[in-house]
Design a protein around this motif. Structure first.
Motif, short mmCIF file in Angstrom:
data_model
loop_
_atom_site.label_atom_id
_atom_site.label_comp_id
_atom_site.label_asym_id
_atom_site.label_seq_id
_atom_site.Cartn_x
_atom_site.Cartn_y
_atom_site.Cartn_z
N GLY A 1 0.82 -1.21 0.00
CA GLY A 1 0.00 0.00 0.00
C GLY A 1 0.85 1.26 0.00
N ASP A 2 0.21 2.36 -0.36
CA ASP A 2 0.90 3.65 -0.48
C ASP A 2 0.73 4.52 0.76
N GLN A 3 0.06 4.01 1.78
CA GLN A 3 -0.19 4.81 2.96
C GLN A 3 1.10 5.02 3.76
N PRO A 4 1.21 6.15 4.46
CA PRO A 4 2.39 6.38 5.30
C PRO A 4 2.39 5.43 6.49
N ALA A 5 3.52 5.34 7.16
CA ALA A 5 3.64 4.45 8.32
C ALA A 5 2.70 4.87 9.44
N PHE A 6 2.52 6.19 9.61
CA PHE A 6 1.64 6.70 10.66
C PHE A 6 0.66 7.69 10.05
N LEU A 7 -0.61 7.52 10.37
CA LEU A 7 -1.65 8.39 9.84
C LEU A 7 -1.95 9.50 10.86
N LEU A 8 -1.89 10.75 10.41
CA LEU A 8 -2.18 11.86 11.29
C LEU A 8 -3.68 12.15 11.27
N PRO A 9 -4.29 12.34 12.43
CA PRO A 9 -5.73 12.65 12.47
C PRO A 9 -6.00 14.04 11.90
#
Length: 399
Positions: A208-216
């Motif tokens: 997947g292309d998502q970052p390691a940590f998702l910011l709210p």
């Protein structure tokens, strides 16, 4: 080998390293789900807390069982697969002409996946650096490359592994430049960039292309003006001292455990029993295992603002420091990057609670200072300051 064919070879190393990183991630997930939940699946999101194990208090024995298997693998097939991997790769680059035994690819993959999957308090970046480097070194041996080309290919494999695992291509290139390459020029930089780019493509395709940590969406912003300079400097000093303690604690633990427990199996089992008791104690008291594995779920919770108590964050910092130093000192196989992120997030978050108490900010600054602490801890503990800053940018997509 001329630069054109060397670039093609670098592309192939990027492909091999990318698939190696994907396979390594899947293997960790499969072992973790089987060991903790009794499920046969590779689907594992490290950013979510692991549910309570079906084994109840016997979950303490899960890392102990993992320790037996890991010790068997490293003692009999590849002793260099112990520890976190990056020093071994640097030693091969600077003192061994880039030669890494092919067996390291298999043993490091298995040993580190078992360590992480059964709850050892280590990260996956050190192993994938060693795995990617070993793949590249093996390819370099097949083509009988000149020493400088084999070393460059090893650095390319290391960068490719980082890029595919964490989805951080820029940080991966900087990692290779800051720590791996004895020479930085067009003939060494280009192969690293090619391999890193290729492995990033494969990592994004399968992971997947998502970052390691998702910011709210409500993540607090902080304008870096001179009004905050004192807080930044103070946090930097605190984290610098903590990073020194972190590095030394690992060596202290290794020296103490080796001196008192001579048998490799006994030493590793005792160390993992301690870690198992520690993370089970957190499950009983606060509802999550927290210090087991890479620890990304706790970091994500801090970023989300779900863990904001200064006392709890301080306890988590201390527990993770003990768990990681004992894990590596006892003989496990895994990296120090992810624990450094955890330590930086908890220490920075605890610092943020103090800032909240004395400032008039309308929102809590704990998540913001946690992110700053992550970059500071990684940079200080590894000596790769620019890599740390850029990787935190890429791991959060907050520029």
């Amino acid at each position: 080998m001329n630069i054109v064919w060397f670039s093609v070879l670098s592309l192939l190393v990027g492909v091999a390293t990318g698939y190696g990183a994907v396979g390594f991630r899947y293997l960790i997930g499969w072992i973790h789900n089987l060991a903790f939940l009794g499920q046969w699946s590779h689907e594992y999101d490290a950013n979510l807390f692991t549910p309570a194990s079906i084994w109840g208090p016997l979950v303490i024995l899960v890392p102990v069982a993992g320790a037996v298997i890991v010790t068997f693998l490293t003692r009999n097939f590849a002793p260099e697969a112990r520890g976190h991997g990056v020093p071994e790769v640097m030693d091969a680059i600077y003192y061994g002409a880039g030669v890494i035994r092919p067996v390291v690819v298999i043993v490091k993959s298995l040993a580190s996946a078992i360590s992480i999957g059964t709850g050892a308090s280590v990260g996956r970046e050190g192993p994938i650096v060693q795995i990617g480097s070993a793949i590249a070194s093996t390819v370099g041996g097949w083509f009988r490359l000149a020493p400088w080309q084999r070393i460059t290919l090893v650095a390319a494999g290391a960068g490719g592994g980082i890029a595919a695992t964490f989805n951080t291509p820029l940080g991966a290139v900087l990692f290779a430049v800051e720590l791996m390459l004895p020479e930085v020029s067009i003939r060494t930089f280009m192969p690293v960039a090619i391999a890193t780019g290729m492995s990033t493509v494969l990592g994004r395709k399968y992971l997947g292309d998502q970052p390691a940590f998702l910011l709210p969406d409500n993540f607090p912003s902080l304008h870096a003006d001179f009004g905050w300079m004192a807080e930044f400097v103070l946090l930097g000093v605190i984290v610098g001292v903590a990073a020194t303690l972190y590095v030394r604690a690992i060596y202290w633990s290794e020296d103490i455990l080796e001196a008192r427990l001579k048998n490799d199996y006994v030493r590793h089992m005792v160390g993992m029993a301690f870690v198992g008791c520690l993370f089970y104690g957190f499950m009983l008291t606060v509802g999550h295992y927290h210090v087991q594995g890479v620890g990304y779920s706790t970091i994500q919770a801090i970023i989300n603002g779900e863990l904001a108590g200064g006392l709890l964050l301080g306890v988590l910092f201390t527990a993770k420091l003990m768990a990681t130093s004992v894990t590596l000192g006892a003989g496990a196989s895994g990296g120090v990057f992810s624990p450094a992120l955890f330590l930086g997030a908890t220490l920075g978050g605890a610092f943020g609670t103090v800032v909240d108490a004395v400032s008039v900010m309308p929102v809590s600054m704990v998540p913001t200072f946690a992110m700053i602490g992550m970059a500071a801890m990684v940079g200080s503990a590894t000596g790769a300051a620019m890599t740390a800053v850029v990787m935190i940018f890429e791991m959060t997509r907050d520029y």
